[in-house]
Write a protein that holds these residues in place. Sequence first.
Motif, short mmCIF file in Angstrom:
data_model
loop_
_atom_site.label_atom_id
_atom_site.label_comp_id
_atom_site.label_asym_id
_atom_site.label_seq_id
_atom_site.Cartn_x
_atom_site.Cartn_y
_atom_site.Cartn_z
N LEU A 33 38.38 36.71 39.70
CA LEU A 33 37.89 35.34 39.85
C LEU A 33 37.73 34.61 38.53
N LEU A 34 37.53 35.34 37.42
CA LEU A 34 37.29 34.67 36.15
C LEU A 34 38.23 35.10 35.03
N GLY A 35 38.99 36.13 35.25
CA GLY A 35 39.94 36.54 34.24
C GLY A 35 39.35 37.33 33.10
N VAL A 36 38.18 37.93 33.29
CA VAL A 36 37.60 38.77 32.24
C VAL A 36 38.33 40.11 32.25
N VAL A 37 38.83 40.52 31.09
CA VAL A 37 39.56 41.78 30.99
C VAL A 37 38.60 42.89 30.62
N PHE A 38 38.50 43.88 31.48
CA PHE A 38 37.61 45.02 31.22
C PHE A 38 38.45 46.15 30.66
N GLU A 39 38.31 46.35 29.34
CA GLU A 39 39.18 47.32 28.67
C GLU A 39 38.75 48.74 29.01
N GLY A 40 39.72 49.54 29.41
CA GLY A 40 39.45 50.92 29.79
C GLY A 40 39.34 51.12 31.28
N HIS A 41 39.39 50.04 32.04
CA HIS A 41 39.37 50.18 33.50
C HIS A 41 40.67 50.82 33.96
N HIS A 42 40.58 51.76 34.90
CA HIS A 42 41.78 52.53 35.24
C HIS A 42 42.73 51.75 36.15
N ASN A 43 42.25 50.69 36.79
CA ASN A 43 43.10 50.01 37.77
C ASN A 43 42.66 48.55 37.87
N LEU A 44 42.86 47.80 36.78
CA LEU A 44 42.34 46.44 36.74
C LEU A 44 43.35 45.49 37.41
N VAL A 45 43.30 45.41 38.73
CA VAL A 45 44.16 44.48 39.48
C VAL A 45 43.25 43.63 40.37
N ARG A 46 43.83 42.57 40.92
CA ARG A 46 43.05 41.68 41.77
C ARG A 46 42.50 42.44 42.98
N ILE A 47 41.33 42.02 43.42
CA ILE A 47 40.72 42.71 44.56
C ILE A 47 40.52 41.76 45.74
N LEU A 48 40.26 40.47 45.48
CA LEU A 48 40.00 39.53 46.58
C LEU A 48 41.22 38.66 46.87
N CYS A 49 41.76 38.03 45.85
CA CYS A 49 42.91 37.17 46.06
C CYS A 49 44.15 38.04 46.30
N ALA A 50 45.20 37.39 46.78
CA ALA A 50 46.45 38.10 47.00
C ALA A 50 46.98 38.64 45.67
N GLU A 51 47.81 39.67 45.75
CA GLU A 51 48.25 40.37 44.54
C GLU A 51 48.96 39.44 43.58
N ASP A 52 49.72 38.48 44.14
CA ASP A 52 50.52 37.61 43.28
C ASP A 52 49.88 36.22 43.14
N TRP A 53 48.58 36.14 43.31
CA TRP A 53 47.88 34.86 43.12
C TRP A 53 47.98 34.44 41.66
N VAL A 54 47.99 33.12 41.43
CA VAL A 54 48.08 32.60 40.08
C VAL A 54 46.75 31.96 39.72
N GLY A 55 46.21 32.33 38.56
CA GLY A 55 44.99 31.70 38.08
C GLY A 55 43.75 32.45 38.54
N HIS A 56 42.62 32.00 38.00
CA HIS A 56 41.35 32.64 38.31
C HIS A 56 40.42 31.59 38.93
N PRO A 57 40.18 31.67 40.23
CA PRO A 57 39.61 30.54 40.98
C PRO A 57 38.21 30.10 40.56
N LEU A 58 37.38 30.95 40.00
CA LEU A 58 36.03 30.51 39.67
C LEU A 58 35.93 29.89 38.28
#
Lengths: 179, 166
Positions: free
Chosen positions: B123-148
Amino acid sequence: MSELENRNPDPLTKNVVFLTAVDDIINATRANSVWPLTFGLACCAIEMMATGAAKYDIDRFGSGPFRGTPRQSDLMIVAGTVTHKMAPRVKRLYDQMPEPKYVIAMGGCVIRGGPYVKHGYHVVKGVDLLVPVDVYIPGCPPRPEALLEGLFKVQKLMKREKILDRTRRTTKPEVYQPV
Amino acid sequence: MARLEVGQIIAVLKEKLPDAVVEEVLDGVDPFVVVKAEAWAAVAGLCRDDSRLGFDLLSCITGVDYPEREDGAEIEVIYNLDSIANHHELTVKVKLPRDDPRIASVEEIWRTADWHERETYDLLGVVFEGHHNLVRILCAEDWVGHPLRKDYEPPDSFHGIKNVIY
């Protein structure tokens, strides 16, 4: 003289033969054994479950068996907000249902996006952008009585099917006019 | 261990990690402490492992977009920590630059951070370094942008389904 004829002196029915159109008998069986797809997306599904449960008892109208697979269903009740992420799944489930198939759009979200119509970036603004809809049920969520009324409308539509008419669903969703 | 007030909790943090705490606000409904982004991993580990603190539960991770802050555009990430054993809680805020928000993942410290960090990333595009699987969870996989994000513009259509009808 058989016992049956003794008991039934009416010359029209004493041989127990009825004449009817094939359409009528097929439609009567179809409309009175509607099998909906088990398919809930959001809060409207709670009302759909209430409709299926003992108090409102959709089984009374021949529509009890909620099927676990689209291949055995002839009615899709879209109950709840359709998101863009869910949209391809909804479309695929619809495509997997055998003809003739019917769709109920249940609740404001499914009809036109409901409260998400303006700022809901993630919500499909009406499921009729994806699949042709036969009956729209407004409400947020609609009460079980409303869903039953929608089911009766679908049953009415089913009774208008013609066995030789294979063109009903060939119309594109964009120009498809719900009856 | 005993229940600690917020001031005492922050005192423990300052004692163990003197450079980490930037700011503390003790009045108000929800007192909070602001820590440096680069110190957050150490602070998180301390919060869980120090027996006086004992924060065994990460209740929530929230992201807030502040595009017009006085000291530059910022994204705040807010962590709500709870200690079930000690019956106390702490709100930790981390301020990140808006154009490149990066922070260490605490997924290894609290497993529940996995999905919360993915949500904040989505939702905000914050990159959490070291996360094992940092992919979108709510929006569709190929959504563009960060809605919040405050300047987010929703797409006119998505995969051919029009998104604007009025």
